[in-house]
Motif scaffolding. Structure first.
Motif, PDB file in Angstrom:
ATOM      1  N   GLY A 196      67.011  23.373   7.296  1.00  0.00           N
ATOM      2  CA  GLY A 196      67.983  23.950   8.205  1.00  0.00           C
ATOM      3  C   GLY A 196      67.405  24.481   9.497  1.00  0.00           C
ATOM      4  N   ASN A 197      66.083  24.483   9.635  1.00  0.00           N
ATOM      5  CA  ASN A 197      65.452  25.029  10.836  1.00  0.00           C
ATOM      6  C   ASN A 197      64.785  23.906  11.632  1.00  0.00           C
ATOM      7  OD1 ASN A 197      64.261  26.545  12.807  1.00  0.00           O
ATOM      8  ND2 ASN A 197      62.744  27.500  11.484  1.00  0.00           N
ATOM      9  N   VAL A 198      65.419  23.490  12.709  1.00  0.00           N
ATOM     10  CA  VAL A 198      64.871  22.411  13.534  1.00  0.00           C
ATOM     11  C   VAL A 198      64.572  22.892  14.957  1.00  0.00           C
ATOM     12  CG1 VAL A 198      65.967  20.557  12.230  1.00  0.00           C
ATOM     13  CG2 VAL A 198      67.227  21.665  14.095  1.00  0.00           C
ATOM     14  N   GLU A 199      64.494  24.192  15.142  1.00  0.00           N
ATOM     15  CA  GLU A 199      64.327  24.743  16.482  1.00  0.00           C
ATOM     16  C   GLU A 199      63.030  24.286  17.161  1.00  0.00           C
ATOM     17  OE1 GLU A 199      66.751  26.685  18.231  1.00  0.00           O
ATOM     18  OE2 GLU A 199      67.716  25.611  16.595  1.00  0.00           O
ATOM     19  N   ARG A 200      61.991  23.996  16.386  1.00  0.00           N
ATOM     20  CA  ARG A 200      60.726  23.595  17.012  1.00  0.00           C
ATOM     21  C   ARG A 200      60.819  22.235  17.692  1.00  0.00           C
ATOM     22  NH1 ARG A 200      57.043  20.654  13.219  1.00  0.00           N
ATOM     23  NH2 ARG A 200      58.080  20.443  11.189  1.00  0.00           N
ATOM     24  N   PHE A 201      61.875  21.479  17.413  1.00  0.00           N
ATOM     25  CA  PHE A 201      62.063  20.173  18.046  1.00  0.00           C
ATOM     26  C   PHE A 201      63.028  20.237  19.229  1.00  0.00           C
ATOM     27  CE2 PHE A 201      61.144  19.225  13.541  1.00  0.00           C
ATOM     28  CZ  PHE A 201      59.975  18.507  13.711  1.00  0.00           C
ATOM     29  N   ARG A 202      63.576  21.394  19.478  1.00  0.00           N
ATOM     30  CA  ARG A 202      64.606  21.527  20.506  1.00  0.00           C
ATOM     31  C   ARG A 202      64.073  21.184  21.891  1.00  0.00           C
ATOM     32  NH1 ARG A 202      67.164  27.367  21.123  1.00  0.00           N
ATOM     33  NH2 ARG A 202      65.173  27.684  22.185  1.00  0.00           N
ATOM     34  N   GLY A 203      64.738  20.234  22.547  1.00  0.00           N
ATOM     35  CA  GLY A 203      64.400  19.869  23.923  1.00  0.00           C
ATOM     36  C   GLY A 203      63.178  18.985  24.077  1.00  0.00           C
ATOM     37  N   LEU A 204      62.560  18.537  22.974  1.00  0.00           N
ATOM     38  CA  LEU A 204      61.371  17.683  23.050  1.00  0.00           C
ATOM     39  C   LEU A 204      61.798  16.223  22.989  1.00  0.00           C
ATOM     40  CD1 LEU A 204      58.898  19.623  20.707  1.00  0.00           C
ATOM     41  CD2 LEU A 204      59.128  19.756  23.197  1.00  0.00           C
ATOM     42  N   LEU A 205      61.656  15.513  24.087  1.00  0.00           N
ATOM     43  CA  LEU A 205      62.131  14.140  24.175  1.00  0.00           C
ATOM     44  C   LEU A 205      60.983  13.161  24.094  1.00  0.00           C
ATOM     45  CD1 LEU A 205      64.706  14.494  27.094  1.00  0.00           C
ATOM     46  CD2 LEU A 205      65.147  14.566  24.629  1.00  0.00           C
ATOM     47  N   GLN A 206      61.134  12.193  23.197  1.00  0.00           N
ATOM     48  CA  GLN A 206      60.141  11.118  23.074  1.00  0.00           C
ATOM     49  C   GLN A 206      60.091  10.333  24.383  1.00  0.00           C
ATOM     50  OE1 GLN A 206      58.373  10.689  20.328  1.00  0.00           O
ATOM     51  NE2 GLN A 206      57.347   8.757  20.675  1.00  0.00           N
ATOM     52  N   GLY A 207      58.876  10.062  24.855  1.00  0.00           N
ATOM     53  CA  GLY A 207      58.716   9.321  26.097  1.00  0.00           C
ATOM     54  C   GLY A 207      58.531  10.197  27.307  1.00  0.00           C
ATOM     55  N   LEU A 208      58.602  11.524  27.109  1.00  0.00           N
ATOM     56  CA  LEU A 208      58.371  12.444  28.229  1.00  0.00           C
ATOM     57  C   LEU A 208      57.318  13.470  27.836  1.00  0.00           C
ATOM     58  CD1 LEU A 208      59.091  13.258  31.087  1.00  0.00           C
ATOM     59  CD2 LEU A 208      60.891  14.737  30.150  1.00  0.00           C
ATOM     60  N   GLN A 209      57.666  14.389  26.933  1.00  0.00           N
ATOM     61  CA  GLN A 209      56.683  15.414  26.521  1.00  0.00           C
ATOM     62  C   GLN A 209      55.634  14.808  25.601  1.00  0.00           C
ATOM     63  OE1 GLN A 209      60.036  16.156  26.482  1.00  0.00           O
ATOM     64  NE2 GLN A 209      60.323  18.146  27.402  1.00  0.00           N
TER      65      GLN A 209
END
Length: 209
Positions: A196-209
């Motif tokens: 239920g905790n996915v905050e560490r992936f928030r806003g991280l886009l494959q191909g950029l960061q």
């Protein structure tokens, strides 16, 4: 959200892993600013979930543009329609989560649509800021999340097979089918692998960061 093609016209064969974040951002900007979104085709599964795909083409392909215009597709209205939908921007009234797969380019094209074709921001900070203005804070990339799952294969088709996600309604041609599989993978991981905790992936886009 997803796109039917990655839409690369500049440095299509270049190894992104060998590039810095700033170089990847510049390459994305060059590609997205050089192409024109043509059409949004939508699918609305049981509420409150919404998924769509959009097609891309060279803006100088007048034949394709004329064909769509003759079919009643108003390219200039796409952004206005999305803004008026209540899904985009600070005025939508409730927090939304956006799910994509390998999503830097797809978010960039969506920003291009809702800003009426304005050039993308000049740097990564500006791009992320624009993403947050129009989409909010809850943007998740299933490709990035897959890297956090031990043993998970690469590629949405393989990920879906590993998670036993079947093509929606048995049709690979269904508009938005790719998006639905990404959305279902996100839901499975959110309530399973990540508790239920996915905050560490928030806003991280494959191909950029």
């Amino acid at each position: 959200m997803n796109a039917t093609r990655p839409g690369l016209v500049h440095a299509a064969g270049q190894d992104l892993n060998s590039m810095t974040v700033a170089q990847r951002d510049a390459l994305m900007k060059a590609n997205v600013d050089g192409l024109k979104p043509l059409q949004v085709v939508g699918l609305r599964p049981p509420r409150p979930l919404v998924a769509w795909e959009f097609n891309l083409a060279d803006p100088h392909d007048q034949k394709a543009l004329d064909y769509l215009a003759n079919r009643g597709v108003d390219l200039d209205m796409l952004g206005a329609l999305l803004m008026a939908s209540g899904l985009i921007g600070a005025g939508h009234g409730r927090p939304l989560s956006w799910i994509t797969y390998a999503g830097a380019y797809y978010v960039a094209y969506l920003l291009k649509i809702v800003t009426g074709g304005a050039p993308l921001p000049h740097d990564v900070a500006g791009f992320v800021g624009g993403m947050q203005v129009y989409l909010g804070q809850q943007v998740y990339d299933v490709a990035t999340m897959a890297a956090g799952c031990p043993g998970m294969p690469v590629g949405l088709d393989r990920i879906a097979a590993s998670l036993r996600i079947h093509l929606p309604w048995g049709s690979p041609r269904l508009a938005g089918a790719v998006c639905v599989r990404a959305l279902l993978a996100f839901r499975i991981w959110k309530h399973g692998e990540f508790g239920g905790n996915v905050e560490r992936f928030r806003g991280l886009l494959q191909g950029l960061q």
